[in-house]
Scaffold this motif. Structure first.
Motif, PDB file in Angstrom:
ATOM      1  N   GLN A 194       0.872  -1.182   0.000  1.00 40.88           N
ATOM      2  CA  GLN A 194       0.000   0.000   0.000  1.00 40.88           C
ATOM      3  C   GLN A 194       0.903   1.224   0.000  1.00 40.88           C
ATOM      4  O   GLN A 194       1.627   1.491   0.960  1.00 40.88           O
ATOM      5  CB  GLN A 194      -0.897  -0.001   1.240  1.00 40.88           C
ATOM      6  N   TYR A 219       0.805  21.974  -2.941  1.00 39.10           N
ATOM      7  CA  TYR A 219      -0.307  21.026  -2.849  1.00 39.10           C
ATOM      8  C   TYR A 219      -0.767  20.530  -4.215  1.00 39.10           C
ATOM      9  O   TYR A 219      -1.090  19.364  -4.381  1.00 39.10           O
ATOM     10  CB  TYR A 219      -1.479  21.641  -2.081  1.00 39.10           C
ATOM     11  N   PRO A 271      -3.653   7.005  -2.359  1.00 41.65           N
ATOM     12  CA  PRO A 271      -4.275   8.002  -1.485  1.00 41.65           C
ATOM     13  C   PRO A 271      -3.309   9.140  -1.132  1.00 41.65           C
ATOM     14  O   PRO A 271      -2.112   8.906  -0.950  1.00 41.65           O
ATOM     15  CB  PRO A 271      -4.631   7.219  -0.220  1.00 41.65           C
ATOM     16  N   ASP A 319      -4.048  11.401   9.216  1.00 43.10           N
ATOM     17  CA  ASP A 319      -4.774  10.230   8.721  1.00 43.10           C
ATOM     18  C   ASP A 319      -4.097   8.918   9.108  1.00 43.10           C
ATOM     19  O   ASP A 319      -4.598   7.853   8.788  1.00 43.10           O
ATOM     20  CB  ASP A 319      -4.877  10.273   7.184  1.00 43.10           C
ATOM     21  N   MET A 377      -3.452   3.658   8.066  1.00 40.98           N
ATOM     22  CA  MET A 377      -4.225   4.860   7.738  1.00 40.98           C
ATOM     23  C   MET A 377      -5.681   4.601   8.098  1.00 40.98           C
ATOM     24  O   MET A 377      -6.163   3.472   8.068  1.00 40.98           O
ATOM     25  CB  MET A 377      -4.087   5.218   6.256  1.00 40.98           C
ATOM     26  N   LYS A 378      -6.377   5.678   8.449  1.00 35.44           N
ATOM     27  CA  LYS A 378      -7.769   5.549   8.888  1.00 35.44           C
ATOM     28  C   LYS A 378      -8.691   5.574   7.680  1.00 35.44           C
ATOM     29  O   LYS A 378      -8.832   6.608   7.028  1.00 35.44           O
ATOM     30  CB  LYS A 378      -8.128   6.705   9.820  1.00 35.44           C
ATOM     31  N   THR A 379      -9.302   4.447   7.372  1.00 29.49           N
ATOM     32  CA  THR A 379     -10.214   4.400   6.234  1.00 29.49           C
ATOM     33  C   THR A 379     -11.645   4.222   6.731  1.00 29.49           C
ATOM     34  O   THR A 379     -11.882   4.028   7.929  1.00 29.49           O
ATOM     35  CB  THR A 379      -9.890   3.214   5.292  1.00 29.49           C
ATOM     36  N   THR A 380     -12.571   4.285   5.786  1.00 29.50           N
ATOM     37  CA  THR A 380     -13.977   4.086   6.138  1.00 29.50           C
ATOM     38  C   THR A 380     -14.198   2.689   6.707  1.00 29.50           C
ATOM     39  O   THR A 380     -15.173   2.450   7.406  1.00 29.50           O
ATOM     40  CB  THR A 380     -14.858   4.241   4.889  1.00 29.50           C
ATOM     41  N   ALA A 381     -13.300   1.763   6.392  1.00 27.73           N
ATOM     42  CA  ALA A 381     -13.439   0.407   6.886  1.00 27.73           C
ATOM     43  C   ALA A 381     -12.551   0.159   8.107  1.00 27.73           C
ATOM     44  O   ALA A 381     -12.327  -0.981   8.486  1.00 27.73           O
ATOM     45  CB  ALA A 381     -13.097  -0.586   5.781  1.00 27.73           C
ATOM     46  N   ARG A 388      -6.019   0.557   7.932  1.00 30.44           N
ATOM     47  CA  ARG A 388      -5.411  -0.260   6.878  1.00 30.44           C
ATOM     48  C   ARG A 388      -3.911  -0.017   6.876  1.00 30.44           C
ATOM     49  O   ARG A 388      -3.464   1.122   6.978  1.00 30.44           O
ATOM     50  CB  ARG A 388      -5.963   0.147   5.502  1.00 30.44           C
ATOM     51  N   SER A 394      -9.701   0.908  -0.604  1.00 29.55           N
ATOM     52  CA  SER A 394     -10.146   1.536   0.633  1.00 29.55           C
ATOM     53  C   SER A 394     -10.139   3.050   0.450  1.00 29.55           C
ATOM     54  O   SER A 394      -9.390   3.591  -0.346  1.00 29.55           O
ATOM     55  CB  SER A 394      -9.230   1.136   1.782  1.00 29.55           C
ATOM     56  N   LEU A 395     -10.988   3.673   1.199  1.00 27.68           N
ATOM     57  CA  LEU A 395     -11.121   5.121   1.087  1.00 27.68           C
ATOM     58  C   LEU A 395     -10.803   5.733   2.439  1.00 27.68           C
ATOM     59  O   LEU A 395     -11.325   5.295   3.463  1.00 27.68           O
ATOM     60  CB  LEU A 395     -12.564   5.471   0.679  1.00 27.68           C
ATOM     61  N   LEU A 396      -9.949   6.725   2.416  1.00 25.60           N
ATOM     62  CA  LEU A 396      -9.627   7.416   3.646  1.00 25.60           C
ATOM     63  C   LEU A 396     -10.908   8.029   4.227  1.00 25.60           C
ATOM     64  O   LEU A 396     -11.712   8.611   3.500  1.00 25.60           O
ATOM     65  CB  LEU A 396      -8.628   8.521   3.328  1.00 25.60           C
ATOM     66  N   ALA A 397     -11.078   7.886   5.531  1.00 21.71           N
ATOM     67  CA  ALA A 397     -12.285   8.390   6.192  1.00 21.71           C
ATOM     68  C   ALA A 397     -12.478   9.880   5.894  1.00 21.71           C
ATOM     69  O   ALA A 397     -13.594  10.345   5.650  1.00 21.71           O
ATOM     70  CB  ALA A 397     -12.167   8.153   7.695  1.00 21.71           C
ATOM     71  N   ARG A 398     -11.378  10.604   5.873  1.00 21.58           N
ATOM     72  CA  ARG A 398     -11.470  12.045   5.653  1.00 21.58           C
ATOM     73  C   ARG A 398     -12.050  12.354   4.266  1.00 21.58           C
ATOM     74  O   ARG A 398     -12.808  13.304   4.095  1.00 21.58           O
ATOM     75  CB  ARG A 398     -10.070  12.651   5.791  1.00 21.58           C
ATOM     76  N   PHE A 399     -11.693  11.530   3.284  1.00 20.67           N
ATOM     77  CA  PHE A 399     -12.188  11.795   1.932  1.00 20.67           C
ATOM     78  C   PHE A 399     -13.671  11.475   1.816  1.00 20.67           C
ATOM     79  O   PHE A 399     -14.404  12.130   1.072  1.00 20.67           O
ATOM     80  CB  PHE A 399     -11.391  10.995   0.903  1.00 20.67           C
ATOM     81  N   ALA A 400     -14.105  10.443   2.546  1.00 25.44           N
ATOM     82  CA  ALA A 400     -15.530  10.122   2.557  1.00 25.44           C
ATOM     83  C   ALA A 400     -16.288  11.347   3.074  1.00 25.44           C
ATOM     84  O   ALA A 400     -17.304  11.766   2.516  1.00 25.44           O
ATOM     85  CB  ALA A 400     -15.772   8.914   3.451  1.00 25.44           C
ATOM     86  N   LEU A 413     -10.101  16.642  -2.084  1.00 21.01           N
ATOM     87  CA  LEU A 413     -10.448  15.440  -2.849  1.00 21.01           C
ATOM     88  C   LEU A 413      -9.853  15.441  -4.236  1.00 21.01           C
ATOM     89  O   LEU A 413     -10.149  14.569  -5.044  1.00 21.01           O
ATOM     90  CB  LEU A 413     -11.976  15.387  -3.012  1.00 21.01           C
ATOM     91  N   GLN A 472     -16.561   4.030  -3.396  1.00 20.17           N
ATOM     92  CA  GLN A 472     -17.143   4.484  -2.134  1.00 20.17           C
ATOM     93  C   GLN A 472     -17.328   5.993  -2.098  1.00 20.17           C
ATOM     94  O   GLN A 472     -18.291   6.507  -1.544  1.00 20.17           O
ATOM     95  CB  GLN A 472     -16.227   4.114  -0.983  1.00 20.17           C
ATOM     96  N   PHE A 524     -20.664   8.158  -0.873  1.00 19.48           N
ATOM     97  CA  PHE A 524     -20.776   9.164   0.188  1.00 19.48           C
ATOM     98  C   PHE A 524     -21.210  10.521  -0.372  1.00 19.48           C
ATOM     99  O   PHE A 524     -21.946  11.266   0.267  1.00 19.48           O
ATOM    100  CB  PHE A 524     -19.458   9.287   0.964  1.00 19.48           C
ATOM    101  N   LEU A 538     -16.015  -3.042   3.163  1.00 19.22           N
ATOM    102  CA  LEU A 538     -16.526  -2.418   4.378  1.00 19.22           C
ATOM    103  C   LEU A 538     -17.134  -3.450   5.316  1.00 19.22           C
ATOM    104  O   LEU A 538     -17.972  -3.119   6.155  1.00 19.22           O
ATOM    105  CB  LEU A 538     -17.570  -1.355   4.025  1.00 19.22           C
ATOM    106  N   TYR A 587     -18.458   5.735   9.559  1.00 17.24           N
ATOM    107  CA  TYR A 587     -17.453   5.764   8.494  1.00 17.24           C
ATOM    108  C   TYR A 587     -16.406   6.870   8.610  1.00 17.24           C
ATOM    109  O   TYR A 587     -15.324   6.750   8.093  1.00 17.24           O
ATOM    110  CB  TYR A 587     -18.143   5.879   7.123  1.00 17.24           C
TER     111      TYR A 587
END
Lengths: 478, 332
Positions: free
Chosen positions: A224, A237, A250, A256, A266-270, A273, B3-9, B98, B156, B160, B260, B311
């Motif tokens: 990853q 940026y 990402p 994060d 890293m903090k993902t929606t799931a 990871r 996977s999607l970073l929580a912040r991006f969701a 994003l 994902q 969102f 998820l 999420y």
């Protein structure tokens, strides 16, 4: 009809389009003929379109004030800077040679220290350098590649000779502009480009991703990869966005990521990871508040520890800043000779290392003609330009030199080459430099092109974007 | 991407909400301008301020709720977090985070749209220009929606984004109805008069629902049937029931996403909304439309919180990107 080049006169400088003679070089003839045929109004209209497109596409850097964010476009000049195929081949060899030597050097100074023991580079210059990270001693780096992404600043002198002005071995930026400038030219000047073979630059992202995958920790087969940015408020940026997009990875920030059980997540929606390779666009100082600057909000506490154990890879490695320091730069021809037993293919700018007695004497004798630079600094601070300094400033510099000669190097003034540039009055010569980019994983790849920066102010030698610099598309001819 | 970073969701969720609000606000201002012209001298602009619960904020800046002041407050006033310029700014800041995930076209259009909105001056807001301006603002939002639809990778992040959009749309629809229903109803004497009909007409037009309504009810127009249409017609894309169906669709998508596994947000809030939306409209108006709309808004709000907890790793607070711009609308 009058041609655009009728009144063009680069004077005593080497011109990237017309060389020294004033008539086009063989490899630039098609370009100049075409430019000579286009109506100035048409050229201007296309230039304006380019500028608007840059803004609309968001190819900008952001200046933040209290209440507002102002997006600025890095000025773009539509007249390209060509480089002949043969000349590029030589540069390419020279650049690979240089980054290979730099990686050998870093592996050595954070390991056995042979070059120091052999007295080729003074030990205190390295270990006393503010960019030397003792935390890196004995740390294993995949493929011994410390500098994965390198940008080397080249300048061409009066005789048309390329030389290295500076190595950028930390987090060199600008590559996104190289690629976006090309896209812009392809849209705005399809009729010009069609007749000329130009080597493509657009696979940079793929090359970079491959190199980052090469750097995965042991036993990680499908790493990853993430790009770590200081955030949307950083002036580079856009480039972070660009590279993350090109690589399909990402774009994370320190906030994060967390360390758990000796690994980076890293903090993902799931949920968390695992992260294996981090291309970080953040300085050593800010990467880990536990290891370095404790006030840093941008880093990940504890990440250095995971890194040192080889369970995550940081790219570029921590501690590479010592290799692009001005003092070490001066030794680069000797470093190349020491590790590769070769002479430097692209020479340094003639540099006098003031800690050496003869060089100090020479510097003191010719101070009014030289540029004196303090080592261990970056960004042009504390540089004394002899020909543009008062007697008092020179006297002050002399005293500093005598007190701490080891803190200084000196170089002659370089008459940077020029390139025709569109200005209000038509086409005029403006000074340029060149920053090619190298990507190294297991092997090194040199992007065929580079960032040509141009000093838009008449007679100015300062190409930095913060001081009135712009960019041009660089055409390495096939 | 797996996977999607929580912040991006969270960024996607908010980008959609802000843009949806802008479109609705443009619709409200547009239709209000028609109201003001129709209803002989009636000060028609105060209800908008009440709609967004902005009374206090507004009257610290302006003495009177004149057309000019209200329009300025909601279009170009940067101290108003609910203004169009603030919302487009916040949408763009979320988009900025994003940028590597959204298409270049989405960013580019938002960029150009923001440039347009931030360049608006009081003279561009004159009453005679307002309808035209609202049209442009609406089209800017619709262009955004269209580009998102046509270029966004269906991962994902898309889900969102759609959740944010549908929650905001449902919320805005209830607010619009609430405002108009109460403004229009009390005058018993006017029921059935030409003014009354033209106002219901305008309400339907503001949500692009007039023609749809006519297809369902070719003749006649009563407050109740209009309210029913706006709340409960499943074919009308801005109705609350349509939005809730979309929310359920995207909810199911998340729950079925193998990436998820183990994360879910409880659908009980959705069930509650479904139940509320199947109550006959006569019963709703008998028991009080305002309270009913309030309950729907609260339900939508807790749905947003549930998504944030599951999420985003915390409460949805609009702080994603866009700094101090808070979501006073959805907290109202």
């Amino acid at each position: 009809m009058n041609g655009l080049f009728d009144d063009y006169n680069p004077g005593a400088y080497y011109c990237e389009l017309t060389g020294k003679s004033g008539s086009p070089l063989d490899h630039t003839r098609t370009i100049q003929d075409w430019l000579n045929k286009i109506r100035p109004m048409t050229l201007r209209r296309r230039a304006r379109d380019c500028e608007r497109e840059l803004y609309n596409l968001g190819i900008t850097f952001t200046v933040y004030s209290e209440a507002n964010a102002i997006d600025r476009v890095l000025p773009f000049d539509v007249i390209p800077r060509p480089i002949a195929a043969e000349e590029w081949k030589r540069l390419e060899r020279g650049l690979v040679q240089r980054v290979t030597a730099i990686n050998h050097f870093l592996h050595d100074i954070y390991g056995a220290g042979k070059i120091l023991a052999d007295g080729v580079v003074p030990e205190d210059l390295v270990k006393g350098n503010s960019n030397f990270r003792a935390e890196m001693i004995g740390v294993d780096i995949p493929h011994n590649t410390y500098v994965n992404i390198c940008g080397v600043d080249l300048v061409r002198d009066k005789d048309g000779q390329f030389c290295v002005l500076e190595d950028n071995a930390r987090t060199p930026s600008g590559v996104s502009y190289v690629i976006e400038n090309r896209h812009l030219m392809q849209r705005a000047f399809p009729d010009l480009i069609a007749g000329i073979g130009i080597r493509p630059v657009s696979d940079y992202g793929i090359r970079l991703r491959d190199a980052l995958a090469d750097m995965a920790p042991a036993q990680v087969l499908d790493p990853q990869i993430v790009l770590m940015s200081p955030g949307a408020y950083n002036s580079a940026y856009f480039e972070h966005v660009f590279l993350a997009r090109e690589m399909g990875v990402p774009l994370v920030e320190g906030r994060d990521m967390v360390i758990d059980n000796g690994l980076v997540y890293m903090k993902t929606t799931a949920g968390p990871r695992r992260v294996d390779v981090i291309y970080r666009r953040i300085d050593d100082d800010f990467i880990d508040p536990l290891a370095f600057n404790s006030n840093s909000m941008l880093g990940v506490p504890g990440i250095m520890d995971v890194y040192r154990r080889g369970r995550v890879t940081l790219v570029n490695a921590v501690g590479t800043g010592v290799a692009d320091d001005k003092a070490v730069y001066a030794y680069m021809p000797r470093i190349i000779k020491y590790y590769l037993d070769e002479d430097a293919i692209i020479p340094n700018v003639e540099t006098h290392i003031c800690r050496e007695k003869d060089a100090l004497q020479f510097t003191l004798d010719h101070m009014a003609d030289l540029v004196v630079k303090p080592v261990g600094e970056s960004g042009g601070y504390g540089v004394v330009v002899g020909p543009r300094s008062s007697a008092a400033e020179l006297e002050n510099c002399r005293n500093l030199l005598l007190a701490r000669p080891e803190n200084f190097i000196s170089q002659p003034m370089i008459d940077l080459s020029v390139c025709p540039t569109l200005v209000d009055a038509g086409i005029e010569p403006r000074h340029v430099d060149l920053r090619p980019f190298l990507v190294t994983g297991k092997n090194t790849w040199v992007m065929p092109g580079g960032l040509t920066r141009v000093a838009l102010k008449k007679d100015s030698l300062i190409v930095n974007s913060s001081q009135g610099g712009g960019t041009k598309d660089t055409w390495v001819l096939a | 991407m797996h996977s999607l970073l929580a912040r991006f969701a969270e960024n996607g969720f908010w980008m959609a909400q802000y843009m949806e609000r802008v479109e609705n606000l443009a619709r409200i201002l547009d239709v209000n301008e028609s109201f003001a012209r129709d209803s002989a001298g009636e000060p028609a602009w105060l209800p908008i301020i009440q709609l967004y619960a902005d009374d206090e904020h507004f009257f610290t800046h302006y003495r009177e709720a004149t057309a000019e002041n209200v329009v300025q407050f909601y279009v170009i006033n940067r101290t108003n977090p609910n203004s169009i310029v603030s919302s487009v700014w916040a949408a763009r800041e979320n988009a900025r985070s994003l940028r590597h995930l959204i298409s270049i076209e989405v960013w580019s259009q938002l960029n150009v749209f923001y440039k347009f909105v931030s360049g608006l001056r009081p003279r561009d807001l004159r009453l005679g220009e307002l309808s035209h301006l609202c049209q442009e603002l609406k089209e800017g939002c619709q262009l955004h929606t269209g580009i998102v639809e046509g270029t966004t990778f269906r991962d994902q992040g898309w889900t969102f984004y759609q959740l944010g959009k549908m929650i905001a749309r449902a919320d805005q629809t209830t607010r619009l109805l609430d405002m108009k229903y109460h403004r229009l109803l009390p005058n018993v004497a006017d029921v059935g008069s030409p003014i009354d009909v033209s106002q219901w007409n305008a309400l339907l037009r503001s949500v692009a629902g007039y023609h749809g309504y006519r297809r369902v009810r070719p003749s006649g127009m009563t407050p109740e049937t209009v309210a029913e249409f706006i709340l409960m017609n499943p074919e009308f894309p801005r109705s609350v029931v349509s939005c809730v169906r979309q929310i359920r669709h995207y909810h199911d998508r998340l729950n079925q996403d193998p990436n998820l596994a183990g994360v879910a947000f409880a659908p009980s809030g959705l069930d509650d909304l479904d139940n509320m939306l199947s109550v006959p409209i006569q019963q709703v108006t008998r028991e009080g439309l305002h309270e009913y709309l309030d309950r729907i808004q609260i339900n939508l709000q807790s749905l947003a919180s549930a998504i944030a907890w599951s999420y985003f790793g915390g409460e949805a607070d609009a702080s994603a990107e866009g700094g101090s711009v808070s979501s006073t609308q959805s907290q109202g």
